[in-house]
Design a protein around this motif. Structure first.
Motif, PDB file in Angstrom:
ATOM      1  N   LYS A 108      29.488   9.732  -7.482  1.00 54.42           N
ATOM      2  CA  LYS A 108      29.063   8.619  -6.626  1.00 54.42           C
ATOM      3  C   LYS A 108      27.557   8.511  -6.605  1.00 54.42           C
ATOM      4  O   LYS A 108      26.845   9.453  -6.942  1.00 54.42           O
ATOM      5  N   LYS A 109      27.083   7.386  -6.133  1.00 57.60           N
ATOM      6  CA  LYS A 109      25.645   7.172  -5.980  1.00 57.60           C
ATOM      7  C   LYS A 109      25.177   7.873  -4.721  1.00 57.60           C
ATOM      8  O   LYS A 109      25.929   8.016  -3.761  1.00 57.60           O
ATOM      9  N   PRO A 110      23.892   8.326  -4.675  1.00 57.11           N
ATOM     10  CA  PRO A 110      23.390   8.975  -3.474  1.00 57.11           C
ATOM     11  C   PRO A 110      23.350   8.005  -2.306  1.00 57.11           C
ATOM     12  O   PRO A 110      23.038   6.827  -2.466  1.00 57.11           O
ATOM     13  N   ILE A 111      23.642   8.468  -1.119  1.00 54.64           N
ATOM     14  CA  ILE A 111      23.694   7.632   0.068  1.00 54.64           C
ATOM     15  C   ILE A 111      22.306   7.427   0.645  1.00 54.64           C
ATOM     16  O   ILE A 111      21.922   6.325   1.002  1.00 54.64           O
ATOM     17  N   SER A 112      21.504   8.504   0.744  1.00 61.52           N
ATOM     18  CA  SER A 112      20.171   8.375   1.320  1.00 61.52           C
ATOM     19  C   SER A 112      19.225   9.332   0.610  1.00 61.52           C
ATOM     20  O   SER A 112      19.644  10.264  -0.069  1.00 61.52           O
ATOM     21  N   VAL A 113      17.930   9.123   0.833  1.00 64.25           N
ATOM     22  CA  VAL A 113      16.892   9.959   0.236  1.00 64.25           C
ATOM     23  C   VAL A 113      16.118  10.620   1.364  1.00 64.25           C
ATOM     24  O   VAL A 113      15.731   9.968   2.328  1.00 64.25           O
ATOM     25  N   SER A 114      15.830  11.891   1.235  1.00 62.00           N
ATOM     26  CA  SER A 114      15.063  12.600   2.249  1.00 62.00           C
ATOM     27  C   SER A 114      13.607  12.612   1.836  1.00 62.00           C
ATOM     28  O   SER A 114      13.263  13.049   0.744  1.00 62.00           O
ATOM     29  N   GLU A 115      12.732  12.102   2.712  1.00 57.40           N
ATOM     30  CA  GLU A 115      11.317  12.075   2.413  1.00 57.40           C
ATOM     31  C   GLU A 115      10.570  13.211   3.086  1.00 57.40           C
ATOM     32  O   GLU A 115       9.372  13.376   2.884  1.00 57.40           O
ATOM     33  N   ALA A 116      11.191  14.000   3.898  1.00 62.16           N
ATOM     34  CA  ALA A 116      10.528  15.089   4.606  1.00 62.16           C
ATOM     35  C   ALA A 116      10.423  16.293   3.680  1.00 62.16           C
ATOM     36  O   ALA A 116      11.341  16.619   2.941  1.00 62.16           O
ATOM     37  N   ALA A 117       9.278  16.944   3.745  1.00 60.87           N
ATOM     38  CA  ALA A 117       9.058  18.158   2.955  1.00 60.87           C
ATOM     39  C   ALA A 117       9.029  19.339   3.917  1.00 60.87           C
ATOM     40  O   ALA A 117       8.610  19.209   5.063  1.00 60.87           O
ATOM     41  N   PHE A 118       9.419  20.485   3.433  1.00 58.88           N
ATOM     42  CA  PHE A 118       9.425  21.680   4.273  1.00 58.88           C
ATOM     43  C   PHE A 118       8.012  22.135   4.536  1.00 58.88           C
ATOM     44  O   PHE A 118       7.203  22.243   3.621  1.00 58.88           O
ATOM     45  N   ARG A 119       7.702  22.402   5.811  1.00 61.45           N
ATOM     46  CA  ARG A 119       6.391  22.937   6.201  1.00 61.45           C
ATOM     47  C   ARG A 119       6.628  24.222   6.967  1.00 61.45           C
ATOM     48  O   ARG A 119       7.393  24.254   7.937  1.00 61.45           O
ATOM     49  N   PRO A 120       5.986  25.331   6.550  1.00 63.99           N
ATOM     50  CA  PRO A 120       6.184  26.602   7.267  1.00 63.99           C
ATOM     51  C   PRO A 120       5.549  26.528   8.632  1.00 63.99           C
ATOM     52  O   PRO A 120       4.663  25.721   8.894  1.00 63.99           O
ATOM     53  N   PRO A 121       5.982  27.362   9.566  1.00 66.24           N
ATOM     54  CA  PRO A 121       5.400  27.380  10.902  1.00 66.24           C
ATOM     55  C   PRO A 121       3.901  27.694  10.854  1.00 66.24           C
ATOM     56  O   PRO A 121       3.456  28.457  10.006  1.00 66.24           O
ATOM     57  N   SER A 122       3.134  27.095  11.769  1.00 67.89           N
ATOM     58  CA  SER A 122       1.674  27.219  11.714  1.00 67.89           C
ATOM     59  C   SER A 122       1.186  28.576  12.199  1.00 67.89           C
ATOM     60  O   SER A 122       0.069  28.969  11.881  1.00 67.89           O
TER      61      SER A 122
END
Length: 125
Positions: A108-122
């Protein structure tokens, strides 16, 4: 310090092979005393032996001692190499066949795209 131990252990391994040399060297160092006190022909005026008879006895004694040590070593090595082995009955087991499991299906085709990137805790920075 390592070099000292290496030289010490190497010399300890080589000492038994120089046994005849040590017997001969001790004879030469004490030859005058041996000729005067121990030699069989010491009372003769023209002593041609010069203690060589004692040297031959010492060499023969050393050779006999070395032969006894080798015989003892042979007996010990024969005792060491005797081993009882336990034989266990082994059976062949047929291999189990497994099917490959596919975790993702790309039908199937992808339903959505995730634009968030993982950021480690500050607080780790």
């Amino acid at each position: 310090m390592k070099k000292f131990f290496i030289i010490l252990l190497s010399s300890m391994l080589l000492v038994p092979s120089f046994g005849n040399f040590f017997v001969y060297a001790s004879f030469k160092l004490n030859q005058a005393e041996i000729t005067k006190t121990i030699c069989v022909q010491r009372k003769q005026v023209f002593n041609t032996c010069n203690g060589r008879c004692e040297l031959q006895k010492s060499l023969k004694k050393y050779a006999d001692n070395e032969k006894k040590m080798q015989d003892n070593l042979k007996e010990k090595s024969e005792i060491v190499y005797i081993q009882n082995t336990i034989t266990a009955p082994y059976q062949l087991v047929a291999p189990i066949q497994t099917k490959a499991v596919i975790f993702s299906a790309l039908d199937k085709k992808p339903i959505s795209v995730s634009e968030a990137a993982f950021r480690p805790p500050s607080f780790f920075i």
